[in-house]
Motif scaffolding. Structure first.
Motif, PDB file in Angstrom:
ATOM      1  N   TYR A  41      -9.807   1.290 -10.130  1.00 53.15           N
ATOM      2  CA  TYR A  41      -9.561  -0.675 -10.262  1.00 53.15           C
ATOM      3  C   TYR A  41      -8.192  -1.121 -10.023  1.00 53.15           C
ATOM      4  CZ  TYR A  41     -14.112   0.648 -11.650  1.00 53.15           C
ATOM      5  OH  TYR A  41     -15.520   2.243 -12.014  1.00 53.15           O
ATOM      6  N   TYR A  42      -6.953  -0.719  -9.881  1.00 55.54           N
ATOM      7  CA  TYR A  42      -6.388  -1.254  -9.412  1.00 55.54           C
ATOM      8  C   TYR A  42      -5.584  -1.291  -8.092  1.00 55.54           C
ATOM      9  CZ  TYR A  42      -7.055  -1.378 -14.165  1.00 55.54           C
ATOM     10  OH  TYR A  42      -7.474  -1.244 -15.690  1.00 55.54           O
ATOM     11  N   ARG A  43      -6.849  -0.580  -7.328  1.00 56.47           N
ATOM     12  CA  ARG A  43      -5.876  -0.435  -5.665  1.00 56.47           C
ATOM     13  C   ARG A  43      -5.497  -1.904  -4.882  1.00 56.47           C
ATOM     14  NH1 ARG A  43      -2.617   3.112  -2.356  1.00 56.47           N
ATOM     15  NH2 ARG A  43      -3.763   2.963  -0.349  1.00 56.47           N
ATOM     16  N   VAL A  44      -4.551  -2.081  -4.616  1.00 59.71           N
ATOM     17  CA  VAL A  44      -3.792  -2.966  -3.815  1.00 59.71           C
ATOM     18  C   VAL A  44      -5.127  -3.470  -2.902  1.00 59.71           C
ATOM     19  CG1 VAL A  44      -1.950  -4.604  -2.990  1.00 59.71           C
ATOM     20  CG2 VAL A  44      -1.695  -3.324  -4.777  1.00 59.71           C
ATOM     21  N   LEU A  48       0.824  -1.442  -0.346  1.00 58.12           N
ATOM     22  CA  LEU A  48       0.257  -0.299   0.173  1.00 58.12           C
ATOM     23  C   LEU A  48       0.358   1.312  -0.105  1.00 58.12           C
ATOM     24  CD1 LEU A  48      -3.027  -0.893   2.534  1.00 58.12           C
ATOM     25  CD2 LEU A  48      -3.055  -0.435   0.097  1.00 58.12           C
ATOM     26  N   LYS A  49       1.917   1.444   0.821  1.00 60.37           N
ATOM     27  CA  LYS A  49       2.775   2.408   0.664  1.00 60.37           C
ATOM     28  C   LYS A  49       3.567   2.513  -0.491  1.00 60.37           C
ATOM     29  CE  LYS A  49       4.242   2.817   5.510  1.00 60.37           C
ATOM     30  NZ  LYS A  49       5.051   2.683   6.574  1.00 60.37           N
ATOM     31  N   ALA A  50       3.969   1.527  -1.268  1.00 60.82           N
ATOM     32  CA  ALA A  50       4.480   1.667  -2.401  1.00 60.82           C
ATOM     33  C   ALA A  50       3.725   1.865  -4.013  1.00 60.82           C
ATOM     34  CB  ALA A  50       4.981   0.593  -2.752  1.00 60.82           C
ATOM     35  N   GLN A  51       1.990   2.045  -3.418  1.00 55.50           N
ATOM     36  CA  GLN A  51       1.030   1.962  -4.309  1.00 55.50           C
ATOM     37  C   GLN A  51       0.389   4.246  -3.761  1.00 55.50           C
ATOM     38  OE1 GLN A  51      -2.312  -0.907  -4.455  1.00 55.50           O
ATOM     39  NE2 GLN A  51      -3.089   0.697  -6.701  1.00 55.50           N
ATOM     40  N   ASP A  52       0.460   4.511  -3.119  1.00 47.94           N
ATOM     41  CA  ASP A  52       0.729   5.674  -2.333  1.00 47.94           C
ATOM     42  C   ASP A  52       1.382   6.303  -2.821  1.00 47.94           C
ATOM     43  OD1 ASP A  52      -1.351   5.026  -0.636  1.00 47.94           O
ATOM     44  OD2 ASP A  52      -0.671   4.610   0.910  1.00 47.94           O
ATOM     45  N   ARG A  53       2.883   5.551  -3.120  1.00 47.89           N
ATOM     46  CA  ARG A  53       3.683   6.766  -3.490  1.00 47.89           C
ATOM     47  C   ARG A  53       3.170   7.211  -5.067  1.00 47.89           C
ATOM     48  NH1 ARG A  53       9.863   5.667  -2.024  1.00 47.89           N
ATOM     49  NH2 ARG A  53       9.942   7.763  -3.282  1.00 47.89           N
ATOM     50  N   ALA A  80       2.432  10.264  -7.451  1.00 49.00           N
ATOM     51  CA  ALA A  80       3.729  10.644  -8.797  1.00 49.00           C
ATOM     52  C   ALA A  80       1.736  11.057  -9.531  1.00 49.00           C
ATOM     53  CB  ALA A  80       3.873   9.795  -9.173  1.00 49.00           C
ATOM     54  N   GLU A  81       1.025  10.280 -10.276  1.00 45.15           N
ATOM     55  CA  GLU A  81       0.737  10.219 -11.165  1.00 45.15           C
ATOM     56  C   GLU A  81      -0.596  10.827 -11.085  1.00 45.15           C
ATOM     57  OE1 GLU A  81      -1.743   6.341 -10.604  1.00 45.15           O
ATOM     58  OE2 GLU A  81       0.412   5.287 -11.331  1.00 45.15           O
ATOM     59  N   GLU A  82      -0.625  11.590  -9.991  1.00 42.67           N
ATOM     60  CA  GLU A  82      -1.928  12.667  -9.331  1.00 42.67           C
ATOM     61  C   GLU A  82      -1.365  13.480  -9.703  1.00 42.67           C
ATOM     62  OE1 GLU A  82      -5.205  12.801  -9.099  1.00 42.67           O
ATOM     63  OE2 GLU A  82      -4.816  10.943  -9.811  1.00 42.67           O
ATOM     64  N   ASN A  83       0.289  13.999  -9.485  1.00 46.58           N
ATOM     65  CA  ASN A  83       0.662  15.518  -9.530  1.00 46.58           C
ATOM     66  C   ASN A  83       1.129  15.994 -11.143  1.00 46.58           C
ATOM     67  OD1 ASN A  83       1.742  17.494  -7.801  1.00 46.58           O
ATOM     68  ND2 ASN A  83       2.500  15.522  -6.529  1.00 46.58           N
ATOM     69  N   LEU A  84       1.254  14.412 -12.007  1.00 49.48           N
ATOM     70  CA  LEU A  84       1.326  14.632 -13.190  1.00 49.48           C
ATOM     71  C   LEU A  84       0.138  15.270 -13.517  1.00 49.48           C
ATOM     72  CD1 LEU A  84       3.122  14.336 -16.172  1.00 49.48           C
ATOM     73  CD2 LEU A  84       1.956  12.341 -15.541  1.00 49.48           C
ATOM     74  N   ARG A  85      -0.922  14.309 -13.115  1.00 53.21           N
ATOM     75  CA  ARG A  85      -2.721  14.415 -13.763  1.00 53.21           C
ATOM     76  C   ARG A  85      -2.406  16.163 -13.567  1.00 53.21           C
ATOM     77  NH1 ARG A  85      -8.232  13.136 -12.233  1.00 53.21           N
ATOM     78  NH2 ARG A  85      -7.589  12.806 -10.526  1.00 53.21           N
ATOM     79  N   TYR A  86      -2.136  16.640 -12.036  1.00 59.92           N
ATOM     80  CA  TYR A  86      -3.172  17.792 -11.692  1.00 59.92           C
ATOM     81  C   TYR A  86      -1.875  19.186 -12.543  1.00 59.92           C
ATOM     82  CZ  TYR A  86      -4.156  21.826  -8.945  1.00 59.92           C
ATOM     83  OH  TYR A  86      -4.120  23.864  -8.513  1.00 59.92           O
TER      84      TYR A  86
END
Length: 144
Positions: free
Chosen positions: A141-144, A70-75, A79-85
């Motif tokens: 739909y890809y959350r661990v 979960l911590k790896a996925q949170d990181r 990053a994905e959300e910063n890029l999207r923003y």
């Protein structure tokens, strides 16, 4: 897979939550009872102690393996959300947004993201409040 929304977005993984955690907790309980009974009867404590230690270690391994994933996925989400923003605004997220707030914002569609992110900063919205404020839910739909 059914459409995600605020009321059903949290995920239970039956094999992990019921097939691993419940038996491991049962092992801890049984080995604790066994250790107590052996201690009360004046019997040897080595085997019940090893059983208790082993079951506690097994619980820690199960818990930490889920936690690390979960911590790896949170990181990755950050990053994905910063890029999207950045793509939408030309700027990175406001530094006052917490990781939990950014993770909650991932459910907002592009049309709502910028305004909701600003609102999250100015009103210091909790992740739950952010998710509740989303009008058109964008599932993850890809959350661990």
């Amino acid at each position: 897979m059914k459409q995600q929304n605020f009321s059903n977005h949290s995920q239970i993984v039956p094999i992990f939550h019921y097939g691993v955690l419940i038996p491991v907790l049962a092992m801890i309980t049984c080995s604790t009872i066994s250790l107590y009974r052996h201690y009360s009867a004046g019997l040897g404590l080595m085997l019940p102690s090893i059983a208790l230690l082993g079951s506690v270690v097994l619980f820690l391994v199960a818990f930490l393996s889920r936690s690390f994933a979960l911590k790896a996925q949170d990181r990755a989400i950050r990053a994905e959300e910063n890029l999207r923003y950045f793509v939408l605004t030309g700027k990175l997220y406001d530094h006052r947004l917490s990781l939990r707030q950014v993770i909650a914002l991932r459910f907002a569609p592009n049309e709502e993201l910028v305004a909701l992110a600003q609102r999250a900063v100015t009103e210091n919205l909790s992740p739950k409040e952010i998710k509740a404020a989303i009008q058109q839910w964008k599932g993850d739909y890809y959350r661990v």
